[in-house]
Design a protein around this motif. Structure first.
Motif, mmCIF file in Angstrom:
data_model
loop_
_atom_site.group_PDB
_atom_site.id
_atom_site.type_symbol
_atom_site.label_atom_id
_atom_site.label_comp_id
_atom_site.label_asym_id
_atom_site.label_seq_id
_atom_site.Cartn_x
_atom_site.Cartn_y
_atom_site.Cartn_z
ATOM 1 N N LEU A 257 0.823 -1.193 0.000
ATOM 2 C CA LEU A 257 0.000 0.000 0.000
ATOM 3 C C LEU A 257 0.867 1.256 0.000
ATOM 4 C CD1 LEU A 257 -2.954 0.939 0.144
ATOM 5 C CD2 LEU A 257 -2.653 1.087 2.604
ATOM 6 N N SER A 258 1.911 1.265 0.788
ATOM 7 C CA SER A 258 2.794 2.430 0.846
ATOM 8 C C SER A 258 3.445 2.694 -0.513
ATOM 9 C CB SER A 258 3.876 2.220 1.897
ATOM 10 O OG SER A 258 3.297 2.152 3.168
ATOM 11 N N HIS A 259 3.857 1.632 -1.194
ATOM 12 C CA HIS A 259 4.477 1.788 -2.512
ATOM 13 C C HIS A 259 3.460 2.347 -3.518
ATOM 14 C CE1 HIS A 259 7.201 1.138 -5.808
ATOM 15 N NE2 HIS A 259 6.264 0.434 -6.437
ATOM 16 N N GLU A 260 2.239 1.814 -3.486
ATOM 17 C CA GLU A 260 1.199 2.308 -4.389
ATOM 18 C C GLU A 260 0.867 3.761 -4.090
ATOM 19 O OE1 GLU A 260 -1.926 -0.489 -3.830
ATOM 20 O OE2 GLU A 260 -0.970 -2.002 -5.081
ATOM 21 N N ASP A 261 0.832 4.125 -2.807
ATOM 22 C CA ASP A 261 0.563 5.499 -2.405
ATOM 23 C C ASP A 261 1.677 6.424 -2.895
ATOM 24 O OD1 ASP A 261 -0.958 7.509 -1.037
ATOM 25 O OD2 ASP A 261 0.549 7.461 0.555
ATOM 26 N N PHE A 262 2.912 5.978 -2.787
ATOM 27 C CA PHE A 262 4.050 6.760 -3.266
ATOM 28 C C PHE A 262 3.922 7.022 -4.766
ATOM 29 C CE2 PHE A 262 8.192 6.680 -5.396
ATOM 30 C CZ PHE A 262 8.740 7.845 -4.892
ATOM 31 N N ILE A 263 3.593 6.008 -5.537
ATOM 32 C CA ILE A 263 3.456 6.158 -6.986
ATOM 33 C C ILE A 263 2.335 7.140 -7.313
ATOM 34 C CG2 ILE A 263 2.804 4.950 -9.105
ATOM 35 C CD1 ILE A 263 4.333 2.503 -7.961
ATOM 36 N N THR A 264 1.216 7.022 -6.609
ATOM 37 C CA THR A 264 0.087 7.926 -6.834
ATOM 38 C C THR A 264 0.478 9.370 -6.524
ATOM 39 O OG1 THR A 264 -1.461 6.160 -6.279
ATOM 40 C CG2 THR A 264 -2.306 8.408 -6.185
ATOM 41 N N ARG A 265 1.151 9.579 -5.411
ATOM 42 C CA ARG A 265 1.582 10.934 -5.040
ATOM 43 C C ARG A 265 2.594 11.489 -6.038
ATOM 44 N NH1 ARG A 265 2.052 11.454 1.457
ATOM 45 N NH2 ARG A 265 0.021 10.574 1.949
ATOM 46 N N ARG A 266 3.522 10.645 -6.490
ATOM 47 C CA ARG A 266 4.531 11.089 -7.449
ATOM 48 C C ARG A 266 3.867 11.505 -8.762
ATOM 49 N NH1 ARG A 266 7.956 6.506 -9.624
ATOM 50 N NH2 ARG A 266 6.084 6.361 -10.867
ATOM 51 N N ASP A 267 2.912 10.706 -9.222
ATOM 52 C CA ASP A 267 2.206 11.031 -10.460
ATOM 53 C C ASP A 267 1.409 12.331 -10.321
ATOM 54 O OD1 ASP A 267 3.274 8.711 -11.505
ATOM 55 O OD2 ASP A 267 1.393 7.570 -11.407
ATOM 56 N N GLU A 268 0.783 12.519 -9.179
ATOM 57 C CA GLU A 268 0.014 13.742 -8.943
ATOM 58 C C GLU A 268 0.941 14.950 -8.907
ATOM 59 O OE1 GLU A 268 -3.253 16.294 -8.182
ATOM 60 O OE2 GLU A 268 -3.031 14.354 -9.161
ATOM 61 N N LEU A 269 2.095 14.806 -8.286
ATOM 62 C CA LEU A 269 3.076 15.891 -8.240
ATOM 63 C C LEU A 269 3.539 16.267 -9.645
ATOM 64 C CD1 LEU A 269 4.832 17.813 -6.589
ATOM 65 C CD2 LEU A 269 6.524 15.968 -6.417
ATOM 66 N N GLU A 270 3.833 15.282 -10.466
ATOM 67 C CA GLU A 270 4.249 15.546 -11.852
ATOM 68 C C GLU A 270 3.145 16.256 -12.623
ATOM 69 O OE1 GLU A 270 7.290 15.254 -13.156
ATOM 70 O OE2 GLU A 270 7.872 14.636 -11.128
ATOM 71 N N ARG A 271 1.909 15.851 -12.422
ATOM 72 C CA ARG A 271 0.774 16.494 -13.097
ATOM 73 C C ARG A 271 0.667 17.957 -12.683
ATOM 74 N NH1 ARG A 271 -4.000 18.313 -12.399
ATOM 75 N NH2 ARG A 271 -4.163 17.737 -10.212
ATOM 76 N N LEU A 272 0.817 18.219 -11.374
ATOM 77 C CA LEU A 272 0.735 19.595 -10.888
ATOM 78 C C LEU A 272 1.892 20.452 -11.407
ATOM 79 C CD1 LEU A 272 -0.411 18.958 -7.215
ATOM 80 C CD2 LEU A 272 -1.747 20.043 -9.038
ATOM 81 N N LYS A 273 3.077 19.874 -11.501
ATOM 82 C CA LYS A 273 4.225 20.612 -12.047
ATOM 83 C C LYS A 273 3.952 21.036 -13.480
ATOM 84 C CE LYS A 273 8.085 18.654 -9.425
ATOM 85 N NZ LYS A 273 9.280 17.779 -9.542
ATOM 86 N N GLU A 274 3.395 20.111 -14.272
ATOM 87 C CA GLU A 274 3.077 20.450 -15.672
ATOM 88 C C GLU A 274 1.996 21.511 -15.739
ATOM 89 O OE1 GLU A 274 2.206 17.202 -18.302
ATOM 90 O OE2 GLU A 274 3.901 16.017 -17.538
ATOM 91 N N GLU A 275 0.977 21.362 -14.913
ATOM 92 C CA GLU A 275 -0.153 22.296 -14.915
ATOM 93 C C GLU A 275 0.302 23.714 -14.583
ATOM 94 O OE1 GLU A 275 -4.148 23.018 -12.270
ATOM 95 O OE2 GLU A 275 -3.590 20.938 -12.713
ATOM 96 N N TYR A 276 1.241 23.869 -13.667
ATOM 97 C CA TYR A 276 1.686 25.186 -13.237
ATOM 98 C C TYR A 276 3.013 25.606 -13.855
ATOM 99 C CZ TYR A 276 -2.165 25.049 -9.970
ATOM 100 O OH TYR A 276 -3.423 24.990 -9.438
ATOM 101 N N GLY A 277 3.502 24.833 -14.815
ATOM 102 C CA GLY A 277 4.709 25.201 -15.539
ATOM 103 C C GLY A 277 5.980 25.181 -14.710
ATOM 104 N N LEU A 278 6.043 24.284 -13.748
ATOM 105 C CA LEU A 278 7.238 24.152 -12.917
ATOM 106 C C LEU A 278 8.082 22.996 -13.431
ATOM 107 C CD1 LEU A 278 5.480 24.467 -9.454
ATOM 108 C CD2 LEU A 278 6.701 26.259 -10.689
ATOM 109 N N SER A 279 9.405 23.107 -13.249
ATOM 110 C CA SER A 279 10.256 22.013 -13.726
ATOM 111 C C SER A 279 10.854 21.221 -12.604
ATOM 112 C CB SER A 279 11.363 22.504 -14.636
ATOM 113 O OG SER A 279 11.872 23.732 -14.217
#
Length: 115
Positions: A93-115
């Protein structure tokens, strides 16, 4: 009973009669709290429980603890039930949660133009 943040309100019930209906399961388990879902694995599924068992997912941990305590050992339709809180594999569960959070972070970076 106090709940820890890592507890899940899931009760594993074994030794059910194979002919048990969903309605009779709901009637039995709803006495102990609000039920989110009852899962009865079929023999072809990948659920980690054998035939004659089910998972009862409550809306809160207190109801799950109450149900597992009260249902364990009762005679239900001619069978003595075995009930316990289901232990979720927290490492997976922790590994799956980490992957979900990482993917969400990448999505937010793209949305707000952060690198």
């Amino acid at each position: 009973m106090s709940s820890k943040g890592s507890d899940f309100p899931i009760v594993l019930v074994k030794n059910l009669p194979y002919s048990t209906s969903s309605d009779s399961l709901f009637n039995l388990f709803s006495k102990y709290g609000n039920i989110h879902q009852i899962r009865v694995p079929d023999q072809s599924s990948s659920e980690p429980a054998p035939a004659g068992s089910c998972f009862v997912i409550y809306r809160n941990i207190e109801a799950a603890h109450q149900a597992s305590k009260r249902i364990n050992g009762i005679n239900f339709e001619g069978r003595y039930l075995v009930a316990s809180i289901y232990n979720v594999d927290k490492a997976k569960l922790s590994h799956e949660d980490f992957i979900t959070r990482r993917d969400e972070l990448e999505r937010l970076k793209e949305e707000y133009g952060l690198s």
